[in-house]
Design an enzyme around this catalytic site. Structure first.
Site, PDB file in Angstrom:
ATOM      1  N   THR A 171     -81.964  34.401-101.627  1.00  0.00           N
ATOM      2  CA  THR A 171     -81.644  32.975-101.650  1.00  0.00           C
ATOM      3  C   THR A 171     -80.649  32.689-102.775  1.00  0.00           C
ATOM      4  O   THR A 171     -80.637  33.398-103.778  1.00  0.00           O
ATOM      5  CB  THR A 171     -82.962  32.207-101.918  1.00  0.00           C
ATOM      6  OG1 THR A 171     -83.717  32.223-100.734  1.00  0.00           O
ATOM      7  CG2 THR A 171     -82.736  30.781-102.346  1.00  0.00           C
ATOM      8  N   VAL A 200     -91.634  25.572 -93.650  1.00  0.00           N
ATOM      9  CA  VAL A 200     -90.675  24.846 -94.487  1.00  0.00           C
ATOM     10  C   VAL A 200     -90.540  25.552 -95.826  1.00  0.00           C
ATOM     11  O   VAL A 200     -91.532  25.807 -96.516  1.00  0.00           O
ATOM     12  CB  VAL A 200     -91.128  23.384 -94.674  1.00  0.00           C
ATOM     13  CG1 VAL A 200     -90.215  22.661 -95.662  1.00  0.00           C
ATOM     14  CG2 VAL A 200     -91.123  22.657 -93.321  1.00  0.00           C
ATOM     15  N   SER A 201     -89.309  25.879 -96.183  1.00  0.00           N
ATOM     16  CA  SER A 201     -89.013  26.551 -97.449  1.00  0.00           C
ATOM     17  C   SER A 201     -89.026  25.549 -98.606  1.00  0.00           C
ATOM     18  O   SER A 201     -88.718  24.376 -98.426  1.00  0.00           O
ATOM     19  CB  SER A 201     -87.625  27.183 -97.342  1.00  0.00           C
ATOM     20  OG  SER A 201     -87.143  27.512 -98.612  1.00  0.00           O
ATOM     21  N   THR A 220     -86.068  30.423-106.865  1.00  0.00           N
ATOM     22  CA  THR A 220     -86.059  31.426-105.806  1.00  0.00           C
ATOM     23  C   THR A 220     -87.312  32.278-105.909  1.00  0.00           C
ATOM     24  O   THR A 220     -87.882  32.409-106.986  1.00  0.00           O
ATOM     25  CB  THR A 220     -84.796  32.310-105.871  1.00  0.00           C
ATOM     26  OG1 THR A 220     -84.897  33.323-104.872  1.00  0.00           O
ATOM     27  CG2 THR A 220     -84.626  32.969-107.227  1.00  0.00           C
ATOM     28  N   GLY A 221     -87.725  32.851-104.785  1.00  0.00           N
ATOM     29  CA  GLY A 221     -88.943  33.659-104.758  1.00  0.00           C
ATOM     30  C   GLY A 221     -89.828  33.162-103.629  1.00  0.00           C
ATOM     31  O   GLY A 221     -89.344  32.534-102.685  1.00  0.00           O
ATOM     32  N   GLY A 223     -91.679  30.892-101.576  1.00  0.00           N
ATOM     33  CA  GLY A 223     -91.607  29.430-101.526  1.00  0.00           C
ATOM     34  C   GLY A 223     -92.953  28.751-101.670  1.00  0.00           C
ATOM     35  O   GLY A 223     -93.050  27.675-102.271  1.00  0.00           O
TER      36      GLY A 223
HETATM   37  N1  ASP Z   1     -87.707  30.502-101.828  1.00  0.00           N
HETATM   38  C1  ASP Z   1     -87.262  30.972-100.535  1.00  0.00           C
HETATM   39  C2  ASP Z   1     -88.302  30.620 -99.501  1.00  0.00           C
HETATM   40  O1  ASP Z   1     -89.460  30.866 -99.704  1.00  0.00           O
HETATM   41  C3  ASP Z   1     -86.987  32.442-100.480  1.00  0.00           C
HETATM   42  C4  ASP Z   1     -86.183  33.012-101.626  1.00  0.00           C
HETATM   43  O2  ASP Z   1     -86.036  32.388-102.645  1.00  0.00           O
HETATM   44  O3  ASP Z   1     -85.655  34.138-101.475  1.00  0.00           O
HETATM   45  O4  ASP Z   1     -87.943  30.134 -98.476  1.00  0.00           O
END
Ligand code: ASP
Length: 310
Positions: A171, A200-201, A220-221, A223
């Site tokens: 992301t 839903v992200s 990020t990570g 969600g």
């Molecule tokens: N945060 C994003 C999600 O869970 C994924 C990501 O950050 O790579 O949709």
């Protein structure tokens, strides 16, 4: 008074980045974006303009899980989410689970000045049609192969391998402070990969992307973990209530660590402090503090804060 611009971007977070080949390529991609967007800030561009340009560039880079190169969901479709927050106007806008557009952030830009600020799948598709955005397929061969591999294993992984030596992806997010001292934050994602249809992200919610006139944060990570901590809004609110960016990052990441959360975040405050933090192994962050570029690619776990008033 002209303020020295600050910029931080990320290309995702996750499990360990091994192998210098992968690391070098990721660093090169991130620094290319840093160079172009920082130069834009020096010409007097607003934080919001810089954030949008940074998001577009990162969405267009197939290395990252946003726009071109987005991961596939459990049904083999790509659905992308993006949001933009203007810290000065304190205005959030975004799209959730949109398909067949090149730059989901462009829809968030339009929605900043519309009466409805967040649209989901059907409405986002209608908006893309109204704006006459060309139909675009963001699928790459690599993403298809990853999905096919995981299908063999019946999708046992909880998240696509968005940070790996081979893919080196994730992301994306951008936070900027411009010459007028204004802040903005933007985040764009293909999701965590292999999720249920309709999931839903965090990326298009204030938990994943938030800014006021005091601070901006992009996350990020996983969600679900970011939503549970309401991470971006929490850090920004702590700063807006008087904590330093460092104290707000330290406290929020200490809490997250205790609760075994799996994510990272980047941020900038109105004094010009720049920060990143992570509970996971790697966050692909890079920044420009006016003097130097730097990154988090080989950093140990924890939070790190740079710069101060300048
Ligand atoms: N945060 C994003 C999600 O869970 C994924 C990501 O950050 O790579 O949709």
């Amino acid at each position: 008074m002209v303020v020295q611009p600050k910029l931080i971007i990320h290309g995702g977070a996750g499990s360990s980045l091994q192998g210098k080949g992968g690391l070098k390529a990721v660093r090169k991609s991130l620094y290319q974006v840093i160079d172009e967007v920082y130069a834009l800030l020096l010409t007097g561009a607003s934080a919001k303009e810089a954030v949008v340009r940074g998001c577009q560039l990162l969405e267009d880079d197939p290395r990252f899980n946003a726009g071109t190169g987005s991961v596939l969901q459990s049904d083999g479709q790509i659905r992308m989410s993006a949001s933009l927050m203007d810290g000065t106007l304190k205005r959030f806008s975004g799209v959730i689970n949109v398909s067949r557009v090149k730059n989901p952030i462009d829809l968030a830009v339009f929605l900043q000045n519309a009466s409805d600020h967040v649209l989901s799948d059907y409405g986002a598709a209608e908006l893309a049609r109204e704006l006459q955005l060309p139909l675009y397929n963001p699928l790459t061969d690599q993403r298809l192969q990853e999905w096919l591999e995981d299908r063999k294993d019946n999708f046992k992984r909880s998240m696509a391998n968005v940070v790996s030596e081979s893919a080196g992806t994730g992301t994306i997010g951008v936070v900027a402070l411009d010459q007028n001292g204004q802040l903005a934050a933007g985040t764009s994602t293909g999701g965590k990969g292999f999720e249920r249809i309709g999931r839903v992200s965090d990326s298009a919610t204030p938990a994943g992307n938030y800014a006021t006139d005091q601070a901006g944060v992009s996350c990020t990570g996983i969600g679900e973990d970011i939503l549970d901590e309401c991470l971006a809004a929490k850090i920004v609110t702590r700063v807006t209530d008087g904590q330093t960016l460092k104290a707000a990052f330290d406290k929020s990441f200490a809490e997250a660590h205790d609760r075994q959360r799996d994510f990272g975040a980047i941020g900038i405050d109105a004094t010009g402090a720049i920060a990143w933090g992570k509970t996971c192994d790697v966050i692909l962050a890079a920044f420009h503090d006016g003097q130097n570029r730097g990154d988090s690619l080989e950093a140990p776990q924890g939070t790190q804060v740079f710069s101060g008033i300048s």
